[in-house]
Design a protein around this motif. Structure first.
Motif, PDB file in Angstrom:
ATOM      1  N   LYS A  30      37.951  41.205  39.213  1.00 25.15           N
ATOM      2  CA  LYS A  30      39.219  41.919  39.425  1.00 25.15           C
ATOM      3  C   LYS A  30      39.145  42.807  40.664  1.00 25.15           C
ATOM      4  O   LYS A  30      40.101  42.900  41.426  1.00 25.15           O
ATOM      5  N   LEU A  31      38.009  43.478  40.841  1.00 29.33           N
ATOM      6  CA  LEU A  31      37.826  44.322  42.022  1.00 29.33           C
ATOM      7  C   LEU A  31      37.874  43.487  43.293  1.00 29.33           C
ATOM      8  O   LEU A  31      38.539  43.862  44.254  1.00 29.33           O
ATOM      9  N   THR A  32      37.174  42.369  43.297  1.00 30.92           N
ATOM     10  CA  THR A  32      37.149  41.557  44.509  1.00 30.92           C
ATOM     11  C   THR A  32      38.525  40.964  44.809  1.00 30.92           C
ATOM     12  O   THR A  32      38.905  40.867  45.973  1.00 30.92           O
ATOM     13  N   GLN A  33      39.275  40.602  43.785  1.00 30.33           N
ATOM     14  CA  GLN A  33      40.634  40.090  44.013  1.00 30.33           C
ATOM     15  C   GLN A  33      41.523  41.191  44.588  1.00 30.33           C
ATOM     16  O   GLN A  33      42.282  40.962  45.525  1.00 30.33           O
ATOM     17  N   TRP A  34      41.400  42.399  44.040  1.00 30.50           N
ATOM     18  CA  TRP A  34      42.169  43.531  44.557  1.00 30.50           C
ATOM     19  C   TRP A  34      41.787  43.803  46.019  1.00 30.50           C
ATOM     20  O   TRP A  34      42.661  44.010  46.868  1.00 30.50           O
ATOM     21  N   ALA A  35      40.488  43.810  46.291  1.00 30.24           N
ATOM     22  CA  ALA A  35      40.018  44.082  47.654  1.00 30.24           C
ATOM     23  C   ALA A  35      40.533  43.026  48.621  1.00 30.24           C
ATOM     24  O   ALA A  35      40.988  43.341  49.722  1.00 30.24           O
ATOM     25  N   ASP A  37      43.186  41.240  48.361  1.00 27.12           N
ATOM     26  CA  ASP A  37      44.639  41.329  48.511  1.00 27.12           C
ATOM     27  C   ASP A  37      45.094  42.577  49.263  1.00 27.12           C
ATOM     28  O   ASP A  37      46.090  42.534  49.983  1.00 27.12           O
ATOM     29  N   ASN A  38      44.393  43.694  49.101  1.00 26.56           N
ATOM     30  CA  ASN A  38      44.904  44.978  49.589  1.00 26.56           C
ATOM     31  C   ASN A  38      44.173  45.586  50.777  1.00 26.56           C
ATOM     32  O   ASN A  38      44.806  46.270  51.590  1.00 26.56           O
TER      33      ASN A  38
END
Length: 71
Positions: A30-35, A37-38
């Motif tokens: 989840k952290l890597t997906q957020w990173a 994307d953002n």
């Protein structure tokens, strides 16, 4: 993550972001997906051709830090 924003150039920041994503992909998806994307939106400051000092001031919004830097 600090290495991404402290990078001296946009290319180095992107490289550091890729390393961060590769390192934590399995343990924190989840952290890597957020990173992924953002964080690239936050790297637009590299396109402004600012010196390192001004890039740091731009991304730091803590007024107490700014006040202490002037003293």
């Amino acid at each position: 993550m600090r290495a991404v924003f402290n990078a001296p150039s946009a290319n180095e920041a992107k490289r550091q972001l890729d390393l961060l994503i590769d390192k934590y992909q399995d343990s924190m998806p989840k952290l890597t997906q957020w990173a992924e994307d953002n964080i690239p939106e936050g790297l637009t400051m590299f396109g402004l051709d600012l010196c390192e000092f001004n890039r740091k001031r731009l991304r730091t919004s803590n007024m107490i830090e700014r006040l202490n830097q002037k003293c």
